[in-house]
Write a protein that holds these residues in place. Sequence first.
Motif, PDB file in Angstrom:
ATOM      1  N   PHE A   1      39.813  85.922  -2.042  1.00  0.00           N
ATOM      2  CA  PHE A   1      40.110  86.995  -1.096  1.00  0.00           C
ATOM      3  C   PHE A   1      38.854  87.834  -0.933  1.00  0.00           C
ATOM      4  O   PHE A   1      38.352  88.417  -1.888  1.00  0.00           O
ATOM      5  N   LYS A   2      38.319  87.853   0.258  1.00  0.00           N
ATOM      6  CA  LYS A   2      37.077  88.575   0.517  1.00  0.00           C
ATOM      7  C   LYS A   2      37.380  89.894   1.201  1.00  0.00           C
ATOM      8  O   LYS A   2      37.898  89.926   2.309  1.00  0.00           O
ATOM      9  N   TYR A   3      37.021  90.967   0.517  1.00  0.00           N
ATOM     10  CA  TYR A   3      37.212  92.301   1.073  1.00  0.00           C
ATOM     11  C   TYR A   3      36.343  92.459   2.322  1.00  0.00           C
ATOM     12  O   TYR A   3      35.208  91.989   2.358  1.00  0.00           O
ATOM     13  N   PRO A   4      36.861  93.099   3.373  1.00  0.00           N
ATOM     14  CA  PRO A   4      36.060  93.263   4.594  1.00  0.00           C
ATOM     15  C   PRO A   4      34.735  93.967   4.332  1.00  0.00           C
ATOM     16  O   PRO A   4      34.684  94.955   3.605  1.00  0.00           O
ATOM     17  N   GLY A   5      33.664  93.443   4.921  1.00  0.00           N
ATOM     18  CA  GLY A   5      32.359  94.080   4.817  1.00  0.00           C
ATOM     19  C   GLY A   5      31.490  93.598   3.677  1.00  0.00           C
ATOM     20  O   GLY A   5      30.384  94.114   3.491  1.00  0.00           O
ATOM     21  N   ILE A   6      31.952  92.601   2.916  1.00  0.00           N
ATOM     22  CA  ILE A   6      31.116  92.074   1.834  1.00  0.00           C
ATOM     23  C   ILE A   6      29.970  91.259   2.410  1.00  0.00           C
ATOM     24  O   ILE A   6      30.033  90.800   3.553  1.00  0.00           O
ATOM     25  N   PRO A   7      28.890  91.051   1.639  1.00  0.00           N
ATOM     26  CA  PRO A   7      27.788  90.218   2.150  1.00  0.00           C
ATOM     27  C   PRO A   7      28.231  88.779   2.373  1.00  0.00           C
ATOM     28  O   PRO A   7      28.974  88.219   1.556  1.00  0.00           O
ATOM     29  N   GLU A   8      27.798  88.216   3.479  1.00  0.00           N
ATOM     30  CA  GLU A   8      28.109  86.829   3.800  1.00  0.00           C
ATOM     31  C   GLU A   8      26.884  85.978   3.488  1.00  0.00           C
ATOM     32  O   GLU A   8      25.823  86.143   4.096  1.00  0.00           O
ATOM     33  N   ILE A   9      27.048  85.075   2.513  1.00  0.00           N
ATOM     34  CA  ILE A   9      25.932  84.326   1.945  1.00  0.00           C
ATOM     35  C   ILE A   9      26.213  82.836   2.003  1.00  0.00           C
ATOM     36  O   ILE A   9      27.294  82.386   1.613  1.00  0.00           O
ATOM     37  N   ASN A  10      25.245  82.072   2.497  1.00  0.00           N
ATOM     38  CA  ASN A  10      25.272  80.616   2.383  1.00  0.00           C
ATOM     39  C   ASN A  10      24.268  80.207   1.324  1.00  0.00           C
ATOM     40  O   ASN A  10      23.052  80.315   1.542  1.00  0.00           O
ATOM     41  N   LEU A  11      24.737  79.763   0.170  1.00  0.00           N
ATOM     42  CA  LEU A  11      23.827  79.336  -0.876  1.00  0.00           C
ATOM     43  C   LEU A  11      23.311  77.936  -0.588  1.00  0.00           C
ATOM     44  O   LEU A  11      24.085  77.011  -0.352  1.00  0.00           O
ATOM     45  N   LYS A  12      21.986  77.795  -0.620  1.00  0.00           N
ATOM     46  CA  LYS A  12      21.323  76.517  -0.378  1.00  0.00           C
ATOM     47  C   LYS A  12      20.557  76.139  -1.644  1.00  0.00           C
ATOM     48  O   LYS A  12      19.704  76.909  -2.109  1.00  0.00           O
TER      49      LYS A  12
ATOM     50  N   HIS B   1      13.699  83.789  -8.794  1.00  0.00           N
ATOM     51  CA  HIS B   1      14.496  83.687 -10.016  1.00  0.00           C
ATOM     52  C   HIS B   1      15.504  84.825 -10.017  1.00  0.00           C
ATOM     53  O   HIS B   1      15.504  85.680  -9.116  1.00  0.00           O
ATOM     54  N   SER B   2      16.359  84.831 -11.027  1.00  0.00           N
ATOM     55  CA  SER B   2      17.544  85.684 -10.971  1.00  0.00           C
ATOM     56  C   SER B   2      17.455  86.964 -11.785  1.00  0.00           C
ATOM     57  O   SER B   2      18.479  87.597 -12.039  1.00  0.00           O
ATOM     58  N   HIS B   3      16.270  87.393 -12.187  1.00  0.00           N
ATOM     59  CA  HIS B   3      16.170  88.688 -12.853  1.00  0.00           C
ATOM     60  C   HIS B   3      16.527  89.796 -11.862  1.00  0.00           C
ATOM     61  O   HIS B   3      16.309  89.672 -10.653  1.00  0.00           O
ATOM     62  N   LYS B   4      17.052  90.893 -12.404  1.00  0.00           N
ATOM     63  CA  LYS B   4      17.595  91.959 -11.560  1.00  0.00           C
ATOM     64  C   LYS B   4      16.612  92.491 -10.526  1.00  0.00           C
ATOM     65  O   LYS B   4      16.987  92.820  -9.404  1.00  0.00           O
ATOM     66  N   ASP B   5      15.336  92.610 -10.924  1.00  0.00           N
ATOM     67  CA  ASP B   5      14.371  93.175  -9.988  1.00  0.00           C
ATOM     68  C   ASP B   5      14.069  92.238  -8.825  1.00  0.00           C
ATOM     69  O   ASP B   5      13.324  92.602  -7.908  1.00  0.00           O
ATOM     70  N   HIS B   6      14.678  91.049  -8.831  1.00  0.00           N
ATOM     71  CA  HIS B   6      14.453  90.099  -7.736  1.00  0.00           C
ATOM     72  C   HIS B   6      15.714  89.763  -6.941  1.00  0.00           C
ATOM     73  O   HIS B   6      15.616  89.137  -5.887  1.00  0.00           O
ATOM     74  N   ILE B   7      16.885  90.199  -7.432  1.00  0.00           N
ATOM     75  CA  ILE B   7      18.116  89.898  -6.680  1.00  0.00           C
ATOM     76  C   ILE B   7      19.019  91.115  -6.464  1.00  0.00           C
ATOM     77  O   ILE B   7      19.980  91.027  -5.693  1.00  0.00           O
ATOM     78  N   ALA B   8      18.741  92.243  -7.095  1.00  0.00           N
ATOM     79  CA  ALA B   8      19.700  93.348  -7.129  1.00  0.00           C
ATOM     80  C   ALA B   8      20.056  93.912  -5.755  1.00  0.00           C
ATOM     81  O   ALA B   8      21.119  94.495  -5.572  1.00  0.00           O
ATOM     82  N   GLY B   9      19.179  93.736  -4.769  1.00  0.00           N
ATOM     83  CA  GLY B   9      19.444  94.300  -3.451  1.00  0.00           C
ATOM     84  C   GLY B   9      20.185  93.384  -2.491  1.00  0.00           C
ATOM     85  O   GLY B   9      20.339  93.714  -1.308  1.00  0.00           O
ATOM     86  N   MET B  10      20.679  92.254  -2.989  1.00  0.00           N
ATOM     87  CA  MET B  10      21.267  91.250  -2.091  1.00  0.00           C
ATOM     88  C   MET B  10      22.469  91.760  -1.298  1.00  0.00           C
ATOM     89  O   MET B  10      22.736  91.312  -0.186  1.00  0.00           O
TER      90      MET B  10
ATOM     91  N   ASN C   1      24.004  80.436 -10.055  1.00  0.00           N
ATOM     92  CA  ASN C   1      25.057  80.801 -11.005  1.00  0.00           C
ATOM     93  C   ASN C   1      25.016  82.286 -11.328  1.00  0.00           C
ATOM     94  O   ASN C   1      26.061  82.942 -11.442  1.00  0.00           O
ATOM     95  N   VAL C   2      23.817  82.826 -11.460  1.00  0.00           N
ATOM     96  CA  VAL C   2      23.682  84.260 -11.736  1.00  0.00           C
ATOM     97  C   VAL C   2      24.107  85.077 -10.517  1.00  0.00           C
ATOM     98  O   VAL C   2      24.826  86.080 -10.646  1.00  0.00           O
ATOM     99  N   ILE C   3      23.692  84.651  -9.340  1.00  0.00           N
ATOM    100  CA  ILE C   3      24.069  85.356  -8.104  1.00  0.00           C
ATOM    101  C   ILE C   3      25.594  85.385  -7.947  1.00  0.00           C
ATOM    102  O   ILE C   3      26.175  86.429  -7.616  1.00  0.00           O
ATOM    103  N   MET C   4      26.243  84.272  -8.211  1.00  0.00           N
ATOM    104  CA  MET C   4      27.702  84.219  -8.075  1.00  0.00           C
ATOM    105  C   MET C   4      28.395  85.088  -9.114  1.00  0.00           C
ATOM    106  O   MET C   4      29.472  85.628  -8.873  1.00  0.00           O
ATOM    107  N   ARG C   5      27.770  85.252 -10.262  1.00  0.00           N
ATOM    108  CA  ARG C   5      28.339  86.134 -11.288  1.00  0.00           C
ATOM    109  C   ARG C   5      28.092  87.603 -10.948  1.00  0.00           C
ATOM    110  O   ARG C   5      28.996  88.443 -11.045  1.00  0.00           O
ATOM    111  N   GLU C   6      26.874  87.931 -10.529  1.00  0.00           N
ATOM    112  CA  GLU C   6      26.511  89.315 -10.241  1.00  0.00           C
ATOM    113  C   GLU C   6      27.194  89.835  -8.971  1.00  0.00           C
ATOM    114  O   GLU C   6      27.477  91.030  -8.858  1.00  0.00           O
ATOM    115  N   PHE C   7      27.415  88.952  -8.016  1.00  0.00           N
ATOM    116  CA  PHE C   7      28.029  89.336  -6.745  1.00  0.00           C
ATOM    117  C   PHE C   7      29.320  88.548  -6.540  1.00  0.00           C
ATOM    118  O   PHE C   7      29.567  87.995  -5.467  1.00  0.00           O
ATOM    119  N   ALA C   8      30.162  88.542  -7.579  1.00  0.00           N
ATOM    120  CA  ALA C   8      31.373  87.718  -7.573  1.00  0.00           C
ATOM    121  C   ALA C   8      32.276  88.037  -6.383  1.00  0.00           C
ATOM    122  O   ALA C   8      32.934  87.137  -5.829  1.00  0.00           O
TER     123      ALA C   8
END
Length: 253
Positions: free
Chosen positions: A120-131, A74-83, A107-114
């Motif tokens: 435009f993706k800044y170099p070095g950002i996390p590369e994520i495939n949402l499934k 789930h998307s509470h901070k203690d479960h996604i904050a280190g992504m 939806n929360v992940i896309m908001r928290e890690f917009a």
Amino acid sequence: MKVTFLGTGTSQGVPVIACGCEVCTSSNPKDKRLRSSIFISSPAGNIVVDTTPDFRYQMLRAQVKHLEAVLITHSHKDHIAGMDDIRAFNYFQQGAIDIYATDFSQNVIMREFAYAFADFKYPGIPEINLKTIDDAPFQINGLTITPIQVMHYKMPVMGFRIHDFTYITDANFIAPEEKEKIRGSKVLVLNALRKEKHISHFTLEEAIALGRELDVPQVYFTHISHQLGLHDEVMKELPDGMALAYDGLTLEI
């Protein structure tokens, strides 16, 4: 399949900042709890359940060198904050990491890690495939994973059954039809926050009762608060076939 407990603590971890209770000041390593997460290693590859605020240190401590996928409960901070720290795996593996999550969590992940999803993706950002996952079983490299929907007060949370192993955290209610998905497991991991009643987590007594109801041979408790008590003392109170998990505990399933 090998399961390693990367963290077994609640959202604040143990010790809690500025707390001087006997648990937070304990010298027993089993009373030191990072935020709850597990690492699953199998012939299908390496999978982490949740990217906690401690994700970087958890990966270093467990010496994880490769990662195929992340499952999000789930998307509470203690479960996604280190992504954000999956960037290291992106760099060394030269590819994106698959993140399996419900539409709500996505939806929360896309908001928290917009910034990771910007045009435009800044170099070095996390590369994520949402499934996207729902209540249907899915596979990762041939490993079948069955989602189990539980309730965290009013919030749906996903537990996961992988063959004979079931992992559930942040729950205080499981519907009868979801319990049926757990039956037959050889190992069940279940949250047990503390002994006092809580609005969104099982108490220790409730977790014990559920383990008995489902008749699972071995039950481990996780997502533990400093309010539960000292690890060694609580262990003395538990029935046979039940134990507190602790950071670094490994299971061969």
